[in-house]
Design a protein around this motif. Structure first.
Motif: not given
Length: 270
Positions: A113-116, A122-123, A136-143, A203-212
């Motif tokens: 998933p995008a979060l993982l 991030t690491a 998000i792009g990596i998660f979108t590609a297989p769809v 929004a979810a990634l930013s909520f947990v501090g991984l976005g902008a």
């Protein structure tokens, strides 16, 4: 009904896009301007959406946050298209072991998933909008690969595609001239839906501090910051939450309406 969805969804989406475009030139206040004397102020004529714990104008932050959400979502889905659509087209054209390898690879990518994916990126690179885009792009590609492959496989068995092959046109030529133009409608619908999911994922990634990262305003981070003041200033979470919901709803309705239109055209041709 489909026309109504397109009108309503398109109107909401256009409003969000207009808000983001206007914020490039003008906002009521500087979105990063701090005014401690007016911190946590409620909605007023001076600040229609109130101010946050640092005295920043919430309306200005939401307007600029729309830029971040839409840009991240658009770039992420574009990345997914660049990867996923060619994979799906190749799988449908080649079939056999090539199709199996490509589709199993898509399944493997979809398992993350995008979060993982964002946590792993991030690491390596640290948090930021770039991390969100790639995750998000990596998660979108297989769809998009799955949708493209399924839609293209239907076209490959049509008489005109077989006739093109019988006339000596190679599979790449048939794909570009006959297959891709006939699945464009399906791709447009899926891309619209993926954009809504990408806005939500950002929004979810930013909520947990991984976005902008600060000081760049982000709808997800605004929601996170509002948690502390949920009882003393509940509107702090209402406005960014409504912005996220409106953007996702508008894109979903637009995608649903387009899907109905293209399905109707397909049934008429059949």
């Amino acid at each position: 009904m489909s026309l109504l969805r397109i009108i309503v969804g398109g109107g909401i989406t256009a409003t969000v896009l207009l808000m983001a475009a206007v914020s490039l030139l003008w906002t009521p206040y500087a979105p990063t301007g701090i005014d401690i004397l007016h911190r946590l102020a409620g909605p007023s004529s001076a600040h229609p959406f109130g101010t946050d714990p640092f005295g920043r104008d919430v309306l200005s932050m939401i307007m600029v946050g729309a830029q971040n959400s839409l840009v991240v979502a658009a770039v992420a889905v574009a990345l997914g298209c660049v990867i996923g659509v060619p994979v799906g087209l190749i799988a449908a054209a080649r079939r056999g072991w090539t199709e199996e390898v490509l589709m199993r690879g898509a399944d493997l990518a979809f398992a993350f998933p995008a979060l993982l994916t964002a946590v792993m990126l991030t690491a390596l690179r640290g948090p930021g909008a770039y991390t969100a885009m790639v995750a998000i792009g990596i998660f979108t590609a297989p769809v998009l690969a799955r949708v493209t492959r399924a839609a293209a496989s239907v076209i490959w068995v049509q008489d005109f595609a077989r006739a093109a092959r019988a006339l000596g046109r190679g599979k790449p030529g048939v794909t570009m001239v006959h297959i891709l133009p006939n699945i464009t409608g399906v791709l447009i619908v899926q891309i619209t839906i993926q954009l809504s999911l990408a806005v939500l994922a950002e929004a979810a990634l930013s909520f947990v501090g991984l976005g902008a990262q600060p000081p760049m305003p982000s709808w997800g981070r605004m929601l996170n910051d509002a948690q502390t003041y949920i009882y003393t200033a509940p509107l702090l979470s209402v406005f960014p939450g409504f912005a996220i919901a409106a953007a996702v709803l508008g894109l979903n309705m637009l995608g649903d309406g387009l899907r109905d239109v293209f399905d109707l055209k397909r049934r008429r041709r059949a």
